[in-house]
Design an enzyme around this catalytic site. Structure first.
Site, mmCIF file in Angstrom:
data_model
loop_
_atom_site.group_PDB
_atom_site.id
_atom_site.type_symbol
_atom_site.label_atom_id
_atom_site.label_comp_id
_atom_site.label_asym_id
_atom_site.label_seq_id
_atom_site.Cartn_x
_atom_site.Cartn_y
_atom_site.Cartn_z
ATOM 1 N N GLU A 138 27.651 10.705 -52.238
ATOM 2 C CA GLU A 138 28.071 9.139 -51.385
ATOM 3 C C GLU A 138 27.473 8.683 -50.541
ATOM 4 O O GLU A 138 27.918 8.354 -49.553
ATOM 5 C CB GLU A 138 29.085 8.658 -52.008
ATOM 6 N N ASN A 196 24.807 4.160 -70.405
ATOM 7 C CA ASN A 196 23.356 5.390 -69.413
ATOM 8 C C ASN A 196 22.696 5.793 -70.489
ATOM 9 O O ASN A 196 21.525 6.146 -69.825
ATOM 10 C CB ASN A 196 24.582 5.977 -68.994
#
Length: 447
Positions: free
Chosen positions: A202, A325
């Site tokens: 992140e 996905n």
């Protein structure tokens, strides 16, 4: 097995079906009269190859499992990793130093030491390494481990702490790259091969837990000038490097910056992403269309906000995201914590979450959430080396994807998130098979 027989595996709300094998279906010739309610399979259209499915072997998972009785520990490990009885996990994630799902902040070099003379992974010996070794031995030769840092040591950072963001100080870029090398070597000495690393978990988020910020340019430059060369010099070029490791909404922008720099791109195998900012499935196809040689890796997702015992929405969230996905070129998938305790921790900043398996350490109970079964409809039947093949469906009320495994078996996953049972007819190889799927259910069809 006869080619005309279709195995049906089903998980459905308001029933006992949990990865339950139902009555098989039979194909019959397609007389060309059937044109409604079809799910078509196009075997000659091939897309990405699957590397594997799995979850994160965090300190929190390891500590929770260790608090349970030996029988319950075995139940959890078997459920994920046993080749026959489990759901087929082969690709797992771990953290380099501490993350929020650790008991506290810790680094492999605690005091300022740019030469890394005091580097040691003794903390990982307490819980994480034994869990990884146990999972790897049961999973077998297909097992792969991918590792991500949440933060460099505090002394390497602009804010002087592992939590609350901050950046890597420029003067410590080489030392930090060298720490990746030492980590990989130290784990190899324990019999654990690191298959891949990401640069930073992140990279855009200032979190109250372990975090560190990189702009797209900083991340690219770190790989190009420090991490890539450091792995190369240590004869570790086989360890794959992934970037971003954050949400999908900016996956294309980050890919563009890194992959358009040839000197950086040569070191980077792919880009990994999380689900917390929404679907953005088209963003994955955008990356693939622009950079078809780079891999797309879902590296983290979980249900936030503590434990959601008995929630069906959690499983459907997983099913929807995995399907979207996969249909947009994802080739690797790792869930977040494989197990958490009854509170959704431990977590050293109280960022409690759900997991597919909850280990109640007070009652010595193992609770399987809906997400475990939904994940299993993909991970157990779409095996490493499988290739996605073409498919189409008659309604958006159904979500579908299709794969061919290396043994020739086709696996078609069909999900129904509506409140109504829905009919469909599977059409493949000039044959038809009629079926229905209950409300709030997922099926894997194998033939």
């Amino acid at each position: 097995m006869s080619e005309s027989i279709i195995r049906v595996i089903q998980t459905a709300r308001d029933t006992e079906d949990r990865l339950t094998e139902k009555a098989s279906l039979s194909f019959k010739p397609d007389t060309a009269e059937k044109e409604m309610e079809l799910i078509n399979i196009y075997e000659d259209l091939e897309y990405q190859e699957i590397e594997g499915f799995g979850g994160a072997l965090t300190e929190s998972s390891a500590v929770t499992i260790a608090k349970l009785s030996e029988a319950k520990q075995k139940e959890i490990i078997d459920a994920y990793f046993h080749p026959e009885h489990g759901i087929g996990y082969t690709l797992c994630r771990s953290h380099i130093q501490s993350c929020d799902f650790s008991l506290g902040n810790y680094a492999y070099v605690e005091e300022e030491d740019a030469e890394l003379r005091n580097f040691n992974i003794s903390h990982d010996h307490e819980a994480i390494i034994p869990l990884i070794q146990r999972a790897a031995s049961l999973s077998g030769e297909d097992f792969r481990l991918f590792s991500s840092p949440w933060s460099p040591p505090a002394w390497m950072k602009t804010n002087g702490e592992m939590n609350n963001g901050g950046k890597l100080k420029p003067e410590y870029r080489q030392a930090w790259a060298n720490m990746f090398v030492k980590y990989i070597q130290a784990y190899a000495a324990e019999g654990i091969d690191i298959w891949a690393v990401s640069v930073q978990n992140e990279a855009k988020a200032v979190q109250i837990w372990d975090s560190c910020l990189y702009t797209a340019e900083e991340e690219k430059d770190f790989v190009r000038d420090y991490l890539g060369p450091a792995l190369e010099q240590a004869n570790l070029s086989h360890v794959k490097i992934l970037i971003w490791d954050h949400n999908k909404e900016r996956v294309y922008d980050r890919a563009k910056v890194a992959f358009e720099d040839e000197a950086a791109s040569k070191y980077i195998w792919g880009i990994c992403f999380h689900w917390y900012s929404g679907d953005h499935f088209e963003a994955l196809s955008a990356v693939h269309d622009r950079f078809p040689d780079k891999k797309l890796f879902f590296s983290e997702g979980c249900q936030e906000g503590g434990v959601h015992l008995g929630s069906w929405n959690t499983g459907e969230r997983y099913g929807h995201d995995i399907m979207g996905n996969l249909n947009n070129w994802m080739s690797c998938w790792t869930d977040w914590n494989i197990v958490l305790d009854e509170q959704g921790g431990p977590n050293h900043v109280g960022n409690y979450c759900d997991a597919p398996i909850i280990g109640d350490t007070k009652k010595d109970e193992v609770i399987f959430e809906s997400s475990f079964y939904y994940i299993g409809h993909f991970s157990k039947y779409i095996r490493p080396g499988a290739r996605r093949i073409g498919s189409s469906k008659y309604t958006d009320k159904l979500e579908t994807t299709a794969f061919r495994n290396t043994d020739g078996t086709l696996a078609v996953v069909v999900m129904n998130r509506t409140d109504h049972e829905l009919p469909f007819t599977l059409r493949c190889r000039g044959q038809l098979a009629e079926n229905t799927i209950p409300a709030h259910a997922i099926q894997t069809l194998l033939f």
